[in-house]
Design an enzyme around this catalytic site. Structure first.
Site, PDB file in Angstrom:
ATOM      1  CG  ASN A 171      -1.766   1.240   1.350  1.00  0.00           C
ATOM      2  OD1 ASN A 171      -1.708   2.142   0.509  1.00  0.00           O
ATOM      3  ND2 ASN A 171      -2.553   1.319   2.410  1.00  0.00           N
ATOM      4  NE  ARG A 219      -4.202   3.788  -1.989  1.00  0.00           N
ATOM      5  CZ  ARG A 219      -3.780   4.983  -1.560  1.00  0.00           C
ATOM      6  NH1 ARG A 219      -2.589   5.106  -0.992  1.00  0.00           N
ATOM      7  NH2 ARG A 219      -4.533   6.050  -1.697  1.00  0.00           N
ATOM      8  N   GLY A 270      -7.164  11.326  10.933  1.00  0.00           N
ATOM      9  CA  GLY A 270      -8.518  11.028  11.431  1.00  0.00           C
ATOM     10  C   GLY A 270      -8.507  10.103  12.636  1.00  0.00           C
ATOM     11  CD  GLU A 280      -5.865   2.610   2.642  1.00  0.00           C
ATOM     12  OE1 GLU A 280      -5.295   2.437   3.741  1.00  0.00           O
ATOM     13  OE2 GLU A 280      -5.734   3.639   1.963  1.00  0.00           O
TER      14      GLU A 280
HETATM   15  C1  LIG Z   1      -5.251   9.290  -3.294  1.00  0.00           C
HETATM   16  C2  LIG Z   1      -4.391   9.832  -2.207  1.00  0.00           C
HETATM   17  O1  LIG Z   1      -4.339  11.014  -2.007  1.00  0.00           O
HETATM   18  O2  LIG Z   1      -3.712   8.924  -1.484  1.00  0.00           O
HETATM   19  P1  LIG Z   1      -2.770   9.227  -0.229  1.00  0.00           P
HETATM   20  O3  LIG Z   1      -3.659   9.717   0.851  1.00  0.00           O
HETATM   21  O4  LIG Z   1      -2.161   7.903   0.074  1.00  0.00           O
HETATM   22  O5  LIG Z   1      -1.786  10.262  -0.644  1.00  0.00           O
HETATM   23 MG   LIG Z   2      -3.061   6.080   3.017  1.00  0.00          MG
END
Ligand SMILES: CC(=O)OP(=O)(O)O
Ligand SMILES: [Mg+2]
Ligand SMILES: Nc1ncnc2c1ncn2[C@@H]1O[C@H](COP(=O)(O)OP(=O)(O)O)[C@@H](O)[C@H]1O
Length: 364
Positions: A9, A57, A298, A349
């Site tokens: 990821n 991912r 968050g 994820e």
């Molecule tokens: C799509 C995206 O912004 O992913 P990340 O939060 O991992 O940067």
């Molecule tokens: Mg992330």
């Protein structure tokens, strides 16, 4: 035997590696950058048992890739064509695919897409009011991202709040280095704050979020900046780092408390966009049952959750200060009497990707 799935990821500020056997995480590695993924790291992750499959991912699937997709040379080339749509992210996923292929040449690999959860967004949220021939020629639409995280939260947030996911209006705040909101009704994405690219929407660690498109035209025509200069600044030198000189909200809250004016304004801008976005998502849902916080900011920033909830009292949001301060894992942090349930859920994820891998390969 339960298949072992290695989940890769890559985020804009992190590279998280997990080995899952069913729902159990049996090995973990958090790396700083994709270049740190080497044979030693993989050997460590495979120490408890051989890896049967890999899930990666991939932030942008474009119009073509929605379902988890077995990666072959043709798919890799197709994903490379989408690099200009997610320049911070797509190269990381492609590099991860190349490294894993080299290190585990015989292990099947599946790409799982951040865009997939939003593929069924209604026209109201996905269509840009621009000339139709442009939309058709280049597939210009609002795609939305963080969909692997939203897939998990769409189920876990109502459950933690004691609601049925099939009958619930949730706004999910995925707040990490990248940040976006998703309006979820009955388990499906109704709206989201990111658009054609992951540059849109909320203020992020180093990304600007939504801007007046006229500002971009002005920078080119009258500021005489090149596209590359503009792109570099909006991807890497905007957002919190531009406002406060740091991407770390902990430092920004501490700066505000110490009377630092830049930090005060940074928080005002970040929170103004965030609460405005949540209200917009609630409007798309026609009301709000559950407000969920997930991802690095968050899940961990007690101060941010408190500040946002205070500003959303008019929607029926109210926190229990003790529950908010002690939140760990998946937990309801609302005040007992609150009309809207507010929850914290972990960004998982990894679980969603591993499930996608098993489905694509027919594994147990
Ligand atoms: C799509 C995206 O912004 O992913 P990340 O939060 O991992 O940067
Ligand atoms: Mg992330
Ligand atoms: N206690 C905390 N308070 C505020 N921000 C935090 C806290 N812990 C982590 N973060 C922030 O979380 C972000 C990383 O979140 P993460 O979801 O892992 O990001 P990504 O996947 O986008 O790389 C960083 O910007 C970090 O500053």
């Amino acid at each position: 035997m339960t298949a072992r799935v290695l989940v890769v990821n890559p985020g804009s500020s992190s590279l998280k590696l997990r080995v899952l056997a069913g729902a159990d995480v049996v090995a973990t590695a958090d790396l700083g950058a994709i270049g740190d993924l080497d044979a030693d790291v993989l050997r460590g992750l495979a120490a408890g048992g051989e890896i049967d499959a890999v899930g990666v991912r991939v932030v942008h699937g474009g119009e073509r890739y929605v379902q988890p997709t077995v990666v072959d040379a043709q798919v890799e080339a197709g994903l490379a064509e989408l690099t200009s749509l997610a320049p911070l992210h797509q190269p990381q996923s492609l590099a991860a695919i190349a490294i894993v292929r080299q290190l585990l040449p015989a292990t099947p690999m599946v790409a799982c897409f951040d865009t997939a959860f939003h593929a069924t967004m209604p026209a109201a949220a996905s269509v840009y009011p621009i000339p139709p021939e442009w939309r058709e020629k280049w597939g210009l639409r609002r795609y939305g991202f963080h969909g692997l995280s939203f897939t998990y939260a769409a189920e876990s947030a109502p459950r933690v709040a004691g609601r049925s996911p099939g009958d619930c209006r949730s706004v999910i705040c995925h707040l990490g280095a990248g940040a976006s909101l998703c309006a979820v009704r009955d388990g499906r994405s109704i709206d989201t704050t990111m658009g054609f690219t992951p540059l849109d929407g909320l203020v992020m660690a180093t990304r600007c979020g939504a801007l007046d498109p006229g500002l971009l035209l002005w920078l080119q025509e009258s500021g005489h900046l090149t596209e590359r200069e503009i792109a570099g600044a909006l991807e890497h030198r905007s957002g919190l780092v531009a406002l406060a000189g740091t991407t770390d909200l902990r430092e920004i809250f501490a700066g505000e408390a110490a009377g630092d004016e830049r930090c005060r304004v940074a928080l005002e801008v970040y929170i103004h966009r965030l609460v405005g976005g949540i209200a917009e998502m609630a409007a798309a849902l026609g009301g709000l049952d559950v407000l969920a916080f997930t991802a690095g900011v968050g899940e961990n920033s007690v101060d941010l959750r408190a500040r946002v909830a205070e500003r959303l009292a008019f929607l029926g949001v109210a926190l229990d200060p003790g529950r908010n301060a002690d939140a760990r894992g998946d937990v309801d942090i609302s005040a007992d009497e609150a009309a809207v349930r507010t929850v914290v859920v972990r960004a998982r994820e990894d679980l969603v990707i591993a499930a996608g891998v098993r489905a694509a390969l027919g594994l147990g």
